[in-house]
Write a protein that holds these residues in place. Structure first.
Motif, PDB file in Angstrom:
ATOM      1  N   PRO A 132       0.831  -1.204   0.000  1.00 25.45           N
ATOM      2  CA  PRO A 132       0.000   0.000   0.000  1.00 25.45           C
ATOM      3  C   PRO A 132       0.866   1.254   0.000  1.00 25.45           C
ATOM      4  N   PHE A 133       1.123   1.790  -1.168  1.00 26.61           N
ATOM      5  CA  PHE A 133       2.101   2.874  -1.311  1.00 26.61           C
ATOM      6  C   PHE A 133       1.602   3.839  -2.377  1.00 26.61           C
ATOM      7  N   ASP A 134       1.595   5.129  -2.058  1.00 24.64           N
ATOM      8  CA  ASP A 134       1.176   6.147  -3.028  1.00 24.64           C
ATOM      9  C   ASP A 134       2.314   6.389  -4.027  1.00 24.64           C
ATOM     10  N   LEU A 135       2.087   5.988  -5.286  1.00 26.77           N
ATOM     11  CA  LEU A 135       3.154   6.069  -6.292  1.00 26.77           C
ATOM     12  C   LEU A 135       3.219   7.413  -7.016  1.00 26.77           C
ATOM     13  N   SER A 136       2.401   8.391  -6.610  1.00 24.12           N
ATOM     14  CA  SER A 136       2.372   9.652  -7.369  1.00 24.12           C
ATOM     15  C   SER A 136       3.738  10.362  -7.342  1.00 24.12           C
ATOM     16  N   GLY A 137       4.451  10.278  -6.211  1.00 26.85           N
ATOM     17  CA  GLY A 137       5.781  10.903  -6.124  1.00 26.85           C
ATOM     18  C   GLY A 137       6.773  10.231  -7.069  1.00 26.85           C
ATOM     19  N   ALA A 168      17.918 -12.278 -10.158  1.00 28.87           N
ATOM     20  CA  ALA A 168      16.663 -12.353  -9.392  1.00 28.87           C
ATOM     21  C   ALA A 168      16.312 -10.994  -8.812  1.00 28.87           C
ATOM     22  N   THR A 169      15.071 -10.873  -8.363  1.00 34.17           N
ATOM     23  CA  THR A 169      14.710  -9.768  -7.480  1.00 34.17           C
ATOM     24  C   THR A 169      14.123 -10.405  -6.217  1.00 34.17           C
ATOM     25  N   SER A 170      14.400  -9.783  -5.083  1.00 35.10           N
ATOM     26  CA  SER A 170      13.883 -10.323  -3.818  1.00 35.10           C
ATOM     27  C   SER A 170      12.505  -9.733  -3.542  1.00 35.10           C
ATOM     28  N   PRO A 171      11.738 -10.328  -2.608  1.00 30.17           N
ATOM     29  CA  PRO A 171      10.509  -9.656  -2.168  1.00 30.17           C
ATOM     30  C   PRO A 171      10.850  -8.331  -1.457  1.00 30.17           C
ATOM     31  N   ILE A 172       9.870  -7.439  -1.373  1.00 35.68           N
ATOM     32  CA  ILE A 172      10.090  -6.169  -0.668  1.00 35.68           C
ATOM     33  C   ILE A 172       9.845  -6.371   0.828  1.00 35.68           C
ATOM     34  N   GLN A 173      10.705  -5.775   1.646  1.00 36.64           N
ATOM     35  CA  GLN A 173      10.443  -5.699   3.093  1.00 36.64           C
ATOM     36  C   GLN A 173       9.960  -4.290   3.392  1.00 36.64           C
ATOM     37  N   VAL A 174       8.878  -4.194   4.156  1.00 36.08           N
ATOM     38  CA  VAL A 174       8.250  -2.884   4.345  1.00 36.08           C
ATOM     39  C   VAL A 174       8.011  -2.619   5.833  1.00 36.08           C
ATOM     40  N   ILE A 175       8.204  -1.377   6.247  1.00 36.95           N
ATOM     41  CA  ILE A 175       7.784  -0.952   7.585  1.00 36.95           C
ATOM     42  C   ILE A 175       6.788   0.190   7.421  1.00 36.95           C
ATOM     43  N   VAL A 184       7.208   3.907   5.595  1.00 37.59           N
ATOM     44  CA  VAL A 184       8.344   4.804   5.856  1.00 37.59           C
ATOM     45  C   VAL A 184       9.669   4.149   5.473  1.00 37.59           C
ATOM     46  N   TYR A 185       9.606   2.858   5.170  1.00 36.04           N
ATOM     47  CA  TYR A 185      10.826   2.101   4.864  1.00 36.04           C
ATOM     48  C   TYR A 185      10.434   0.955   3.945  1.00 36.04           C
ATOM     49  N   ALA A 186      11.173   0.800   2.878  1.00 40.33           N
ATOM     50  CA  ALA A 186      10.940  -0.355   2.002  1.00 40.33           C
ATOM     51  C   ALA A 186      12.264  -0.707   1.339  1.00 40.33           C
ATOM     52  N   THR A 187      12.592  -1.978   1.316  1.00 39.19           N
ATOM     53  CA  THR A 187      13.857  -2.363   0.688  1.00 39.19           C
ATOM     54  C   THR A 187      13.720  -3.693  -0.046  1.00 39.19           C
ATOM     55  N   TRP A 188      14.498  -3.847  -1.099  1.00 38.17           N
ATOM     56  CA  TRP A 188      14.540  -5.106  -1.851  1.00 38.17           C
ATOM     57  C   TRP A 188      15.857  -5.174  -2.604  1.00 38.17           C
ATOM     58  N   ILE A 199      18.108  -1.738  -2.970  1.00 38.90           N
ATOM     59  CA  ILE A 199      17.319  -0.545  -3.278  1.00 38.90           C
ATOM     60  C   ILE A 199      16.514  -0.219  -2.029  1.00 38.90           C
ATOM     61  N   LEU A 200      16.611   1.021  -1.609  1.00 45.21           N
ATOM     62  CA  LEU A 200      16.057   1.404  -0.310  1.00 45.21           C
ATOM     63  C   LEU A 200      15.213   2.668  -0.416  1.00 45.21           C
ATOM     64  N   TYR A 201      13.981   2.572   0.052  1.00 43.02           N
ATOM     65  CA  TYR A 201      13.142   3.757   0.235  1.00 43.02           C
ATOM     66  C   TYR A 201      13.199   4.069   1.716  1.00 43.02           C
ATOM     67  N   TYR A 202      13.690   5.252   2.052  1.00 41.48           N
ATOM     68  CA  TYR A 202      13.920   5.583   3.460  1.00 41.48           C
ATOM     69  C   TYR A 202      13.605   7.048   3.666  1.00 41.48           C
ATOM     70  N   VAL A 203      12.591   7.324   4.492  1.00 44.85           N
ATOM     71  CA  VAL A 203      12.241   8.718   4.779  1.00 44.85           C
ATOM     72  C   VAL A 203      13.265   9.211   5.799  1.00 44.85           C
ATOM     73  N   ASN A 204      13.979  10.258   5.462  1.00 43.70           N
ATOM     74  CA  ASN A 204      15.174  10.770   6.175  1.00 43.70           C
ATOM     75  C   ASN A 204      16.421  10.052   5.631  1.00 43.70           C
TER      76      ASN A 204
END
Ligand SMILES: [Zn+2]
Length: 227
Positions: A132-137, A168-175, A184-188, A199-204
């Motif tokens: 559940p992630f808003d992809l507009s950004g 390969a690609t791994s599954p995403i880990q999300v917080i 606020v955190y997603a990585t794969w 690849i890391l989505y990290y707020v801050n």
């Protein structure tokens, strides 16, 4: 009608999970006689070409976004991936390699384009993995050519891989955090040969002690730490 998550037009194409050019670099020509095998939802699928639907995300994007809009991003990624594959034997050997000559374009631009390629891949993966992630950004960055402030990548020296003939690609880990909950955190991982790209989505800003040196276009260093 399928809608392109990037621009809202009708979507008719799909992005590769592992880029077709990366598959060719690792496995050569893929045919009926020399196929690839992949596992999806517990079932083994046979790829008789790198264009097989089994090699792609189920998320759809429009032809324009998958070609003209992101061609420069795809090309820069292929240059980086080729470079990493050529240097995969020294990953984890405590060497820092000069990355000034990876791209046919300027280095800073090359890193921005790679970043934007990963924004596209990340968006498709988020849809596929039903996060559940808003992809507009993400969409705005791809269309404007500007970096996303919270998306980072690196070659992760903590992961040791032994097989050159692997992708390969791994599954995403999300917080998720807050009320309502927000990612606020997603990585794969995007793995090509022995090269684990995190690849890391990290707020801050992600702490170096936890995530190592992460690459972002605003950090203009002309090298990649491979170890
Ligand atoms: Zn589109």
């Amino acid at each position: 009608m399928n809608i392109c998550w990037i621009c809202g037009r009708e979507a008719t194409t799909r992005e590769h999970r592992v880029k077709a050019s990366d598959l060719r670099s690792i496995f050569g020509v893929v045919t009926q006689q020399s196929p690839l095998y992949t596992k999806q939802d517990g079932t083994v699928k046979i790829l008789q070409s790198v264009k097989s639907n089994f090699a792609k995300y189920s998320a759809k994007i429009c032809h324009h976004c998958n070609t003209t809009q992101t061609q420069k991003y795809d090309e820069a990624w292929s240059e980086l991936a080729d470079y990493l594959l050529k240097n995969q034997s020294i990953i984890g050997s405590c060497k820092t390699i000069n990355a000034g000559k990876i791209f046919s374009c300027d280095f800073k631009q090359g890193i921005l384009y790679c970043h934007l390629y990963l924004v596209k891949a990340f968006g498709c993966k988020i849809i596929d993995d039903k996060v559940p992630f808003d992809l507009s950004g993400f969409a705005e960055c791809i269309l404007s050519g500007k970096a996303h402030p919270d998306l980072y990548f690196s070659v992760d020296n903590k992961i040791k891989l032994n097989n050159k003939n692997y992708a390969a690609t791994s599954p995403i880990q999300v917080i998720q955090y807050g009320c309502p909950k927000k990612v606020v955190y997603a990585t794969w991982y995007y793995i090509i040969g022995k090269v684990p790209i995190k690849i890391l989505y990290y707020v801050n800003t992600p702490p170096i002690s936890v995530h190592g040196h992460m690459i972002h276009p605003r950090i203009g260093k002309k090298f990649l730490r491979l170890a």
